[in-house]
Design a protein around this motif. Structure first.
Motif, PDB file in Angstrom:
ATOM      1  N   MET A   7       3.410  12.267  -0.729  1.00  0.00           N
ATOM      2  CA  MET A   7       4.028  11.352  -1.682  1.00  0.00           C
ATOM      3  C   MET A   7       4.596  10.136  -0.946  1.00  0.00           C
ATOM      4  O   MET A   7       5.039  10.232   0.194  1.00  0.00           O
ATOM      5  CB  MET A   7       5.138  12.060  -2.447  1.00  0.00           C
ATOM      6  N   LEU A   8       4.583   9.003  -1.632  1.00  0.00           N
ATOM      7  CA  LEU A   8       5.119   7.784  -1.061  1.00  0.00           C
ATOM      8  C   LEU A   8       6.312   7.304  -1.878  1.00  0.00           C
ATOM      9  O   LEU A   8       6.304   7.374  -3.104  1.00  0.00           O
ATOM     10  CB  LEU A   8       4.057   6.680  -1.040  1.00  0.00           C
ATOM     11  N   GLU A   9       7.321   6.807  -1.166  1.00  0.00           N
ATOM     12  CA  GLU A   9       8.449   6.203  -1.845  1.00  0.00           C
ATOM     13  C   GLU A   9       8.022   4.850  -2.427  1.00  0.00           C
ATOM     14  O   GLU A   9       7.068   4.219  -1.962  1.00  0.00           O
ATOM     15  CB  GLU A   9       9.600   6.006  -0.863  1.00  0.00           C
ATOM     16  N   ALA A  10       8.781   4.399  -3.446  1.00  0.00           N
ATOM     17  CA  ALA A  10       8.448   3.137  -4.111  1.00  0.00           C
ATOM     18  C   ALA A  10       8.438   1.974  -3.124  1.00  0.00           C
ATOM     19  O   ALA A  10       7.580   1.081  -3.197  1.00  0.00           O
ATOM     20  CB  ALA A  10       9.445   2.878  -5.237  1.00  0.00           C
ATOM     21  N   GLU A  11       9.374   1.999  -2.181  1.00  0.00           N
ATOM     22  CA  GLU A  11       9.449   0.919  -1.193  1.00  0.00           C
ATOM     23  C   GLU A  11       8.190   0.870  -0.326  1.00  0.00           C
ATOM     24  O   GLU A  11       7.700  -0.202   0.036  1.00  0.00           O
ATOM     25  CB  GLU A  11      10.690   1.085  -0.306  1.00  0.00           C
ATOM     26  N   LYS A  12       7.666   2.056   0.036  1.00  0.00           N
ATOM     27  CA  LYS A  12       6.463   2.119   0.866  1.00  0.00           C
ATOM     28  C   LYS A  12       5.243   1.650   0.076  1.00  0.00           C
ATOM     29  O   LYS A  12       4.370   0.957   0.630  1.00  0.00           O
ATOM     30  CB  LYS A  12       6.250   3.557   1.357  1.00  0.00           C
ATOM     31  N   ILE A  13       5.174   2.018  -1.188  1.00  0.00           N
ATOM     32  CA  ILE A  13       4.067   1.560  -2.025  1.00  0.00           C
ATOM     33  C   ILE A  13       4.058   0.038  -2.098  1.00  0.00           C
ATOM     34  O   ILE A  13       3.007  -0.601  -1.972  1.00  0.00           O
ATOM     35  CB  ILE A  13       4.163   2.176  -3.440  1.00  0.00           C
ATOM     36  N   LYS A  14       5.230  -0.554  -2.277  1.00  0.00           N
ATOM     37  CA  LYS A  14       5.332  -2.011  -2.359  1.00  0.00           C
ATOM     38  C   LYS A  14       4.988  -2.673  -1.031  1.00  0.00           C
ATOM     39  O   LYS A  14       4.243  -3.663  -0.989  1.00  0.00           O
ATOM     40  CB  LYS A  14       6.730  -2.438  -2.793  1.00  0.00           C
ATOM     41  N   SER A  15       5.520  -2.144   0.067  1.00  0.00           N
ATOM     42  CA  SER A  15       5.252  -2.757   1.369  1.00  0.00           C
ATOM     43  C   SER A  15       3.778  -2.636   1.746  1.00  0.00           C
ATOM     44  O   SER A  15       3.206  -3.537   2.366  1.00  0.00           O
ATOM     45  CB  SER A  15       6.139  -2.128   2.453  1.00  0.00           C
ATOM     46  N   ASN A  16       3.137  -1.533   1.378  1.00  0.00           N
ATOM     47  CA  ASN A  16       1.704  -1.376   1.614  1.00  0.00           C
ATOM     48  C   ASN A  16       0.906  -2.434   0.860  1.00  0.00           C
ATOM     49  O   ASN A  16      -0.033  -3.031   1.395  1.00  0.00           O
ATOM     50  CB  ASN A  16       1.237   0.015   1.194  1.00  0.00           C
ATOM     51  N   TRP A  17       1.297  -2.654  -0.401  1.00  0.00           N
ATOM     52  CA  TRP A  17       0.578  -3.642  -1.210  1.00  0.00           C
ATOM     53  C   TRP A  17       0.784  -5.047  -0.652  1.00  0.00           C
ATOM     54  O   TRP A  17      -0.167  -5.837  -0.582  1.00  0.00           O
ATOM     55  CB  TRP A  17       1.051  -3.560  -2.645  1.00  0.00           C
ATOM     56  N   ASP A  18       1.983  -5.352  -0.232  1.00  0.00           N
ATOM     57  CA  ASP A  18       2.254  -6.660   0.365  1.00  0.00           C
ATOM     58  C   ASP A  18       1.427  -6.856   1.632  1.00  0.00           C
ATOM     59  O   ASP A  18       0.861  -7.937   1.872  1.00  0.00           O
ATOM     60  CB  ASP A  18       3.739  -6.805   0.691  1.00  0.00           C
ATOM     61  N   GLU A  19       1.331  -5.820   2.450  1.00  0.00           N
ATOM     62  CA  GLU A  19       0.535  -5.883   3.676  1.00  0.00           C
ATOM     63  C   GLU A  19      -0.942  -6.068   3.347  1.00  0.00           C
ATOM     64  O   GLU A  19      -1.650  -6.850   4.002  1.00  0.00           O
ATOM     65  CB  GLU A  19       0.750  -4.621   4.503  1.00  0.00           C
ATOM     66  N   TYR A  20      -1.399  -5.362   2.343  1.00  0.00           N
ATOM     67  CA  TYR A  20      -2.805  -5.440   1.923  1.00  0.00           C
ATOM     68  C   TYR A  20      -3.161  -6.864   1.491  1.00  0.00           C
ATOM     69  O   TYR A  20      -4.158  -7.436   1.940  1.00  0.00           O
ATOM     70  CB  TYR A  20      -3.027  -4.460   0.778  1.00  0.00           C
ATOM     71  N   ARG A  21      -2.315  -7.443   0.641  1.00  0.00           N
ATOM     72  CA  ARG A  21      -2.586  -8.797   0.150  1.00  0.00           C
ATOM     73  C   ARG A  21      -2.484  -9.823   1.278  1.00  0.00           C
ATOM     74  O   ARG A  21      -3.224 -10.819   1.304  1.00  0.00           O
ATOM     75  CB  ARG A  21      -1.618  -9.147  -0.991  1.00  0.00           C
ATOM     76  N   ASN A  22      -1.598  -9.590   2.216  1.00  0.00           N
ATOM     77  CA  ASN A  22      -1.477 -10.478   3.363  1.00  0.00           C
ATOM     78  C   ASN A  22      -2.750 -10.447   4.208  1.00  0.00           C
ATOM     79  O   ASN A  22      -3.202 -11.493   4.698  1.00  0.00           O
ATOM     80  CB  ASN A  22      -0.272 -10.083   4.219  1.00  0.00           C
ATOM     81  N   ARG A  23      -3.336  -9.269   4.366  1.00  0.00           N
ATOM     82  CA  ARG A  23      -4.570  -9.161   5.145  1.00  0.00           C
ATOM     83  C   ARG A  23      -5.722  -9.881   4.454  1.00  0.00           C
ATOM     84  O   ARG A  23      -6.602 -10.440   5.117  1.00  0.00           O
ATOM     85  CB  ARG A  23      -4.920  -7.686   5.385  1.00  0.00           C
ATOM     86  N   VAL A  24      -5.744  -9.850   3.130  1.00  0.00           N
ATOM     87  CA  VAL A  24      -6.778 -10.591   2.395  1.00  0.00           C
ATOM     88  C   VAL A  24      -6.737 -12.063   2.792  1.00  0.00           C
ATOM     89  O   VAL A  24      -7.768 -12.683   3.085  1.00  0.00           O
ATOM     90  CB  VAL A  24      -6.582 -10.444   0.870  1.00  0.00           C
ATOM     91  N   ASN A  25      -5.549 -12.624   2.810  1.00  0.00           N
ATOM     92  CA  ASN A  25      -5.402 -14.061   3.074  1.00  0.00           C
ATOM     93  C   ASN A  25      -5.612 -14.434   4.534  1.00  0.00           C
ATOM     94  O   ASN A  25      -6.153 -15.503   4.843  1.00  0.00           O
ATOM     95  CB  ASN A  25      -4.013 -14.527   2.620  1.00  0.00           C
ATOM     96  N   THR A  26      -5.208 -13.567   5.437  1.00  0.00           N
ATOM     97  CA  THR A  26      -5.317 -13.899   6.860  1.00  0.00           C
ATOM     98  C   THR A  26      -6.701 -13.591   7.436  1.00  0.00           C
ATOM     99  O   THR A  26      -7.193 -14.320   8.298  1.00  0.00           O
ATOM    100  CB  THR A  26      -4.252 -13.149   7.675  1.00  0.00           C
ATOM    101  N   LEU A  27      -7.331 -12.524   6.957  1.00  0.00           N
ATOM    102  CA  LEU A  27      -8.624 -12.125   7.506  1.00  0.00           C
ATOM    103  C   LEU A  27      -9.802 -12.853   6.858  1.00  0.00           C
ATOM    104  O   LEU A  27     -10.813 -13.112   7.518  1.00  0.00           O
ATOM    105  CB  LEU A  27      -8.821 -10.616   7.353  1.00  0.00           C
ATOM    106  N   PHE A  28      -9.667 -13.167   5.584  1.00  0.00           N
ATOM    107  CA  PHE A  28     -10.809 -13.730   4.851  1.00  0.00           C
ATOM    108  C   PHE A  28     -10.413 -15.004   4.096  1.00  0.00           C
ATOM    109  O   PHE A  28     -10.533 -15.074   2.867  1.00  0.00           O
ATOM    110  CB  PHE A  28     -11.361 -12.688   3.866  1.00  0.00           C
ATOM    111  N   PRO A  29      -9.921 -16.005   4.793  1.00  0.00           N
ATOM    112  CA  PRO A  29      -9.438 -17.218   4.114  1.00  0.00           C
ATOM    113  C   PRO A  29     -10.500 -17.913   3.280  1.00  0.00           C
ATOM    114  O   PRO A  29     -10.198 -18.490   2.227  1.00  0.00           O
ATOM    115  CB  PRO A  29      -8.948 -18.097   5.269  1.00  0.00           C
ATOM    116  N   GLU A  30     -11.763 -17.857   3.711  1.00  0.00           N
ATOM    117  CA  GLU A  30     -12.824 -18.543   2.977  1.00  0.00           C
ATOM    118  C   GLU A  30     -13.176 -17.832   1.672  1.00  0.00           C
ATOM    119  O   GLU A  30     -13.757 -18.444   0.760  1.00  0.00           O
ATOM    120  CB  GLU A  30     -14.069 -18.664   3.858  1.00  0.00           C
TER     121      GLU A  30
END
Length: 245
Positions: free
Chosen positions: A1-24
């Motif tokens: 199980m994941l705490e709500a804070e971890k779920i949110k931080s994971n999603w923030d990290e995921y979206r950040n990787r979208v922008n940094t890894l695949f800018p085009e």
């Protein structure tokens, strides 16, 4: 199980990787993830407890782990002298990020793949925490992953397409011609599909081991029947030994 804070931080990290890894490709990827956000953030990576990450937020947690695993495997293979040519780092990370995208289902309300299992019997006796939506077409996960990417006009290279399509390795019989080549010409031209398959398997095994450890270390519930049996045993013991306080 994941705490709500971890779920949110994971999603923030995921979206950040979208922008940094695949800018085009970030604009089209962000459109996809904006529209699917409510579904993807909370969805599991599998349906059964002893598979892997069968809990809310499990999907994103799994994908981030696969991305980390594939990067470590890449470095390990390279250090051992493997030929890492034929594909780019970003192709590897794109395939890792989107290998299981199909698990989020089809566009439209009520067309998700995973639905919370409401049967206590199935949850208790089979460990089935989620059930598969019966109202959507059957699809293999890699096929639906590729369908969703093309629906949002997100272009893929052949390396990315192939790695996503056959990332399940020979667990899927349809992939055998790619992994069991009968000639040198038929062998995979790069090791990317192998790396992604190994990374996915590695992440899934780690997640299973975490579930197993949590399960083994959790206190066992005492059933009402066990409590009644213990109470009766103490009563009988007292009656048979009246001299003992």
């Amino acid at each position: 199980m994941l705490e709500a804070e971890k779920i949110k931080s994971n999603w923030d990290e995921y979206r950040n990787r979208v922008n940094t890894l695949f800018p085009e490709r970030a604009d089209k990827l962000n459109k996809l993830y904006d529209e699917y956000e409510d579904r993807i953030v909370m969805m599991p990576a599998s349906s059964v407890a002893h598979y892997h990450n069968a809990f809310a937020g499990g999907y994103i947690d799994h994908v981030l782990r696969v991305m980390d695993c594939v990067e470590k495997l890449y470095n390990s293979w390279e250090s051992m002298g493997s030929d890492m040519s034929g594909y780019e780092y970003n192709e590897m990370m794109f395939a890792a990020m989107h290998h299981d995208l199909g698990k989020c289902g089809f566009p439209g309300s009520g067309r998700e793949v995973y639905q919370v299992e409401t049967s206590d019997w199935h949850r208790k006796n089979m460990g089935r925490m989620y059930k598969h939506n019966e109202n959507i077409p059957f699809s293999m996960v890699p096929d639906l992953s590729i369908y969703l990417l093309q629906k949002y006009q997100i272009q893929m290279s052949w390396n990315e397409f192939q790695a996503i399509r056959i990332h399940d390795g020979i667990y899927d019989d349809a992939n055998k011609p790619y992994f069991i080549a009968r000639s040198a010409q038929a062998k995979l031209k790069t090791n990317l599909p192998l790396l992604l398959h190994h990374a996915d398997h590695m992440a899934s095994q780690i997640e299973y081991e975490r579930w197993r450890s949590f399960k083994n270390n959790s206190p066992k519930p005492v059933s009402p029947k066990a409590k009644a049996t213990k109470k009766s045993a103490l009563k009988n013991l007292a009656e048979q030994n009246p001299e003992i306080d």
